[in-house]
Each structure stands twice: as C-alpha cells, then as structure tokens.
Design an enzyme around this catalytic site. Structure first.
Site, PDB file in Angstrom:
ATOM      1  CD  GLN A  16      40.789  30.539  35.307  1.00 19.70           C
ATOM      2  OE1 GLN A  16      40.697  29.340  35.575  1.00 19.70           O
ATOM      3  NE2 GLN A  16      40.470  31.009  34.113  1.00 19.70           N
ATOM      4  CG  ASP A  52      31.857  34.818  33.509  1.00 18.46           C
ATOM      5  OD1 ASP A  52      31.971  33.892  34.336  1.00 18.46           O
ATOM      6  OD2 ASP A  52      32.804  35.546  33.175  1.00 18.46           O
ATOM      7  N   GLY A  61      37.645  37.784  34.602  1.00 17.35           N
ATOM      8  CA  GLY A  61      36.641  38.094  35.608  1.00 17.35           C
ATOM      9  C   GLY A  61      35.731  39.136  34.996  1.00 17.35           C
TER      10      GLY A  61
END
Lengths: 357, 357
Positions: free
Chosen positions: B203, B244, B52
């Site tokens: 995830q 990201d 993350g």
C-alpha cells in the site's frame, strides 16, 4: 559438493569450468549458469546469481582461474600482472562483503609466493587452483565449526528467527547463521525457523525457505514487517543472522533490515546472535560507520517481480545493507568460539586467536 | 468528491449506485468498480479494493443502501430486519478496523430512530442515505481537522516517514496520517515523505507514493526493512502513521510493521505520531491485547507479485496488523486535539470531549 547444496561448481583441472547455481531463479528452477569470463562472473555477482559473503569469496577465487584460462603460455611477469588485473576487476563487483577481498587477496598472495619461488606458469596455475579449492574446503569446514559452536546456544524445541539467507546457499558449505540449525537438527534437536522474506530480493522467501524445506526443517515464512509481531508474541526464542562485514569494535554490517531485527530483539529481550567466519571481520575498520554500504537500483523495489508496483519516476532509497551496533549483539559465533557482548577488546582477542591480526 | 482523491462514489438518490476506486489496480490503472450487491461489497472490502479504517466505515454505510435497493415497498418491520441483516453481513467483512462497526452502528441507529418515529419506508431510506452522506462528509471534515492539528507538529524542511497508506485513499477526505502533510504543504511548508512500501500488499508503494506524487509532494519509496536504516541515518524528523483501532489505554493497532517502526523511532529518539479520528478509538477495549488481529492468506506473501516467490507448501505467518504499546507513542493526533503520551486518563479525556464515552 561440500555442503547440503552445490552452490559453486568447479569441474576439471586448471583449465576447468566454473558454474554457479543461478540463485536468481530459485525456487522456481534449479539451474546452473556457466561462467566463461571474468566479466560474466562480475555480472553474476552483481545480479546476485551467487551471493552471501562467504560464497562470493569462494566464487571470486575460482573467478581468478576463469580469467587465467590459457595462461600456461605466459611468462611469469605477465602471469603476475594478469592475476592482479583479474583480482582488481573482481574486487569491483560488490563493495560491502569483505570475504570477496579476502578470497582475492589469498589468490594474489599465492601467485606471488609461487612465482617468487621460481614456479613455472603451469605449476603456478595448479597451485592457484589448489588455493581456490582450499578456500572452498576451508569455508565448508568453517561452516561445520560455526554449526558446532552455535548449536551450544540452541536446545530442542526452540524457534529461531533469521533474516535474508545465511545458509548453504550463501557459502560453499552449510551456511553461517543456519549452520547451528543444521547441526542441532542432525543431533536430534527439534529446531523451527521463522524466515523473514527479506525485501527487496526475497532471499528469505526464495532461498532460506527453499533450503530449509529441502532439509525437512520446520520453516515459516513471514514479511520483514511481521518480524516485530513475531518477536513480541513470544514465539521466537533467538535470532540468528549472518554478516557481510564486521568492524573491529563488533559493529555488524549485514543485509538491510538486520538492524531493525536487532532493535526488535533487544526490545523484547530475545538474544540476537551473529554467525560469521573470521574472514568476515575487517580489522582495518574501527567501527561500522566506516563500512561502505552498497546502494542498489531502484528497480529492485519498484519492479522486483515483473509488474511495476510503484508510480513511474518515483525516487527510491535502496541500501543493500545496514549496520547493527555491537551493543545490540548478544554474541558473535565464530569458528574460534563465541564472542559474547562483542567490543574492541573481545573482537581483537578472537582475531588474534584466529591469526587474523 | 470530498478529498484529493475520489475513493468512494455514490451517484443518484436512495436507489443510486455505489462505486469504489479499485485500489488493487493502482498505480497501473485508475478504474472504478461498481458495487451491485452487499456480497460484492464484502468481497471488495476483503480483497482491499477499498481499505483504510475510515474509508471502510464510509463504504459500509453506503453498502447498507446497496442492500436496501427496492426496499421502498417493505413494511417497517421488514425494513428494520433488513437493515440489521445487511449490517450483520457487512460487519463480517474484516475484523480489525473499528470504523466499520462505527459506520454500521450509525446506520442501524438511524433506521431505528426513523422507524420508531413513524417514518414511512421511503422516508427512512432517504434518511439513511442522508446518514451515509453525513458519515462521508464528517469523515472528510475530520480529516481536515486532523490535518490542522497535526500540522502543528511540522515545520518547513521536515521529512516524515509513514507506513502503509493513511492518506486520501484510506478515507473519504484527505487522509489521517497524510492530512498534516497536505495541510502543511498547502500552507507553504516544504515537507518530504519517506513511504515504507508495506509488504505484503504494498500500500505504501502503490497508494501512498501514488497519491503524494500526484499532489506534487516530495516522496521517496523504501522497503520496510530500510526504515531502520533511514531512521538511524538522521534523515527522518518524525513518523506519522494512521490506526485501525485504538484501545482505551492508547495502545494502537495498525498495519503490520507499525510496531517495528515505533520501536525504531524510539531507539533513535524520533517522535512517533498516530493520526486518527475518534471513530477509530474503541472504548470497550481496555488495552491492545484485546484487539482481534486479522490473519490474511499465505498467497499474499508467496505470490503477491504474480510469479510465485517461495517454495510450494510453505507455512506463512501473515497477520495484517500489529499493536504498538501506548508507551511508544509520542502523541495521538485527533480532531479534538493532541493526546500527548497517551494513557488511560488522557484517552478517556479526549473521548469524553468528543462525546464517544
């Protein structure tokens, strides 16, 4: 063995044995499961030991023979009733792929025909085995024809993306979506394939990658999520997928995720082809909204590969199929030729040509 | 503990200990991995023990402290060199998430500032620990603010789809994409979440489903391939994802598959929201094509669940991220407010307001 892989085996005469390449064990092991009863076949279809719309149709046809073992002694009325009962049981194994019902309908119709013509029970059984063999041979021949027709859309150096497995393992022959790849390769073209792994049951990773690698075809595996990236990157020239049921207006029901690939192909101006025999069309259904979509168990998602990969008790949305609107389909490849930009008129035309309506 | 989950722990003073919630073991086990050296942290980041974008930035800041253990004795020049060397090593752990570099840059700058002002080595170390704590606290506060801003897009009864994990586990606080869900829920709204499992490393299944179920939020798990079906079915009201790295024109780099979800949301006229702190923006990059995309090992796809699920030797395409063009983004939720229909002008405006350019 009618195709590159021996998916469904019948050994012997009308009292012979059915065995299935146990696709749940691929690619780790190549083993065959013997099918001794109709219930065993229902279970095998449900756990996807045999899967792929055409292969399910062929397996079900042979399944009728499994159920009729020893029926030589029956009187004609009892035999007629048994055929119907067996077909009814097999029809409940999976709801979406229409080829299942197509194969069973042919077996029932053949039994009716023979018995109406006064055939003895043994002769009717022989005729039914002949019908099952014919369905399998026709399926293989249809695959060859799909390969020929579809290969017109390919040229050497192309890379195609496919989803799930619509190859030899999904049919009694060389597959539907993969048939053009096999055909083109045999004729000297160099075709590469990107294979979506196809969660939850990974038919792309376990089956498509396996059968293409075995045939020395250049194959790259990717997660379903990476298909968008691949399609946007310019590496993919065309998408080829199979189908489980096609409505009269050209809406295509196929493995879950196919709709996503179709939307991504359209957004990136990449042709999206569906390859399917006419037996996959359902003329009864006006459009895709009428296709029953099988919901599969949560465990396929939460513990598909042994260890549990999600919290206990979690709710899961796990439809096995989705519907791609006809408007997203560049062409449907059938054994009766291409149906470009499919719609009601064009689908009816090909169904009429093939004697399906 | 700054958010609903204790993702990153620092215990003690400047010679304290870093430990990470070992996210590779969730949901089966909740264990913490002690990080004794910078190399151990690099390995932990690479295997996604901590992942993350915001969480990686915070972990890297504390990682500088791990590397500086015992550096009280260093002369200022040696200390300066060590800080730079450690930051250089950590910067090589993963290439895509820009928060990593943002966190490290702040640590290096703080060291330079302290040393330039004549601080002793022990005092500089105290200041650096203060900086790491500040980065973590700011991250948590930013998550809270993202929750407030993003919750304006929600109303009670809505169902949102999310991809990967952009929740508490991805930050030092309550997450980015999930922060509005937590905020809205706390304020009495009833919000349900559909969580894409997010192959290859799941995830969504392992982390998002876990943290939402733990917070008593209504969560449904689905394969990435089923997202199209869910979006087309009318059950989803909005998509919320993290990021990201975001380029200056608003192109969004996020977990592989995000682009597919964006395309599917647009095709079904469902709003697609990206939730990200300003630290995730990279003003140096004109557009998404300049964002480096990490390629991950084939084994994540071929043996991600333990047993091998693809033939030996198969080639794999496994990018960890993809780029969603700004034109597909309904709005970016930042701590400085919403950026609707992001483009160069609007992104520059918010970056200016936040002091990032």
């Amino acid at each position: 063995m009618l195709g590159p892989v021996d998916t469904i085996r019948w050994e012997g005469g009308r009292d012979g044995r059915l065995s299935l390449l146990e696709q749940t064990r691929l690619p780790a092991e190549t083993i065959y499961t013997k099918i001794g009863t109709v219930d065993e076949l229902v279970a095998a279809i449900r756990r996807l030991a045999v899967r792929g719309a055409p292969a399910i149709g062929v397996a079900a046809a042979y399944g009728v023979m499994v159920g009729l073992r020893g029926a030589e002694e029956c009187d004609p009325e009892t035999l007629r009733a048994r055929v119907r009962e067996i077909a009814g049981t097999l029809a409940k194994s999976r709801p979406t792929a229409v080829n299942l019902f197509y194969g069973l309908d042919r077996m029932v119709a053949r039994a009716e025909r023979e018995l109406a013509a006064g055939a003895s029970s043994p002769a009717t059984l022989d005729a039914l085995l002949d019908e099952a063999h014919t369905i399998a041979r026709e399926d293989a021949a249809t695959c060859d024809r799909l390969g020929e027709v579809g290969a017109e859309l390919l040229s050497s150096g192309m890379t195609v993306l496919t989803h799930c497995n619509a190859g030899a393992l999904a049919t009694a022959g060389r597959g539907t979506a993969l048939a053009p790849v096999y055909h083109a390769t045999e004729h000297g073209m160099k075709i590469a394939v990107y294979a979506d792994e196809t969660r939850p049951l990974l038919q792309g990773a376990r089956l498509t990658a396996w059968e293409l690698a075995r045939a020395d075809i250049d194959v790259t595996l990717l997660t379903d999520s990476a298909a968008g990236s691949a399609l946007a990157s310019g590496v993919i020239d065309a998408v080829f997928v199979g189908a489980d049921r096609i409505a009269r207006n050209g809406d295509v029901c196929n493995k879950i995720g196919t709709y996503s690939v179709a939307i991504l192909a359209r957004a990136n101006e990449i042709p999206f082809y569906v390859v399917a025999p006419l037996s996959t069309f359902d003329p009864e259904l006006r459009d895709g909204s009428e296709i029953p979509i099988e919901q599969r168990p949560a465990e396929e998602v939460t513990e598909g590969f042994g260890p549990r990969t999600a919290p206990d008790g979690i709710r899961v949305y796990n439809p096995a199929f989705d519907v791609t609107p006809a408007a997203l389909v560049t062409a449907i490849v059938t054994e009766q030729g291409l149906v470009r930009e499919p719609n009601l008129t064009r689908v009816e035309e090909v169904l009429r040509r093939g004697g399906r309506i």
